[in-house]
Design an enzyme around this catalytic site. Structure first.
Site, mmCIF file in Angstrom:
data_model
loop_
_atom_site.group_PDB
_atom_site.id
_atom_site.type_symbol
_atom_site.label_atom_id
_atom_site.label_comp_id
_atom_site.label_asym_id
_atom_site.label_seq_id
_atom_site.Cartn_x
_atom_site.Cartn_y
_atom_site.Cartn_z
ATOM 1 N N ASP A 76 -0.173 5.061 0.882
ATOM 2 C CA ASP A 76 -0.390 6.087 1.912
ATOM 3 C C ASP A 76 -0.515 5.430 3.290
ATOM 4 O O ASP A 76 -1.366 4.567 3.509
ATOM 5 C CB ASP A 76 -1.651 6.893 1.596
ATOM 6 C CG ASP A 76 -1.574 7.580 0.226
ATOM 7 O OD1 ASP A 76 -0.448 7.825 -0.256
ATOM 8 O OD2 ASP A 76 -2.631 7.846 -0.358
ATOM 9 N N ASP B 194 0.856 -1.174 0.000
ATOM 10 C CA ASP B 194 0.000 0.000 0.000
ATOM 11 C C ASP B 194 0.906 1.242 0.000
ATOM 12 O O ASP B 194 2.080 1.167 0.356
ATOM 13 C CB ASP B 194 -0.881 -0.039 1.251
ATOM 14 C CG ASP B 194 -1.615 1.258 1.464
ATOM 15 O OD1 ASP B 194 -2.307 1.701 0.521
ATOM 16 O OD2 ASP B 194 -1.495 1.838 2.569
#
Ligand SMILES: [Mg+2]
Ligand SMILES: [Zn+2]
Length: 204
Positions: free
Chosen positions: A10, A8
């Site tokens: 953020d 991922d």
């Protein structure tokens, strides 16, 4: 078909600033370069998988997401770390921009982006890992058949405490991406262990 590490963006590689709308908001965690470089050295492809519903909501254009990823790549490469590919979902069912306001098959916790990356790059999700800071990430990784790691950076600490969906669990919950990479390198199955060129060249 190779194992890979899906990350991922953020809250996992860079600080979670809500909807990132300016390049000067890109702030990698202090350990992110070293952690990604360790994956590179282990010859594990590194693929970023990110929901960017800000496109559907009209906060920024799809081009800006690409621009963000070019800027992040430069930051990482300055430290000798490489991301092999980026995939993002610009959709959201409640968006404002018509073309992106759909129920898609790629928004995490669905695994469309992982499936696409696997087919584009010849990866085997079942031998791969997904690292993220929300249960959406764990859900997507699990849906693709990967092992999953929740990190406590970004939204992760709060997710760990309060928001776990029923029937979903991570294979590991660790403090940050550096700890996640250590866990991955320890848990690679024997056939998946590869020594990268960098390791062969370095002394000792
Ligand atoms: Mg996140
Ligand atoms: Zn999508």
């Amino acid at each position: 078909m190779k194992p890979a590490v899906f990350l991922d963006r953020d809250g996992t590689i860079i600080e979670n600033v809500g909807y990132l709308r300016r390049l000067d908001q890109i702030a990698p965690f202090p350990w992110s370069v070293d952690a990604i470089r360790a994956l590179n050295r282990a010859a594990l492809p590194v693929v970023v998988i990110t929901n960017q519903a800000g496109v559907a909501r009209g906060f920024f254009a799809a081009d800006f997401v690409d621009e963000t990823h070019r800027a992040l790549t430069m930051r990482l490469e300055a430290g000798g770390a490489r991301v092999d590919a980026y995939y993002y979902c610009p959709h959201h069912p409640d968006g404002k921009v018509e073309q992106y306001s759909i129920t898609c098959d790629c928004r995490k916790p669905k695994c469309g982006m992982i499936d696409r990356a696997a087919s584009d790059l010849g990866l085997d999700p079942a031998r791969s890992f997904f690292v993220g800071d929300t249960w959406l990430d764990v859900g997507a990784g699990r849906a693709a058949g990967a092992r999953t790691i929740l990190v406590r950076t970004g939204a992760g600490a709060e997710e760990e405490r309060s928001l776990k969906p029923p029937d979903l669990s991570a294979d590991a919950i660790v403090d940050n991406l550096a700890a996640a990479v250590s866990w991955i390198l320890l848990h690679l199955r024997s056939g998946d262990r590869a020594i990268g060129d960098v390791d062969r060249r370095s002394p000792i």
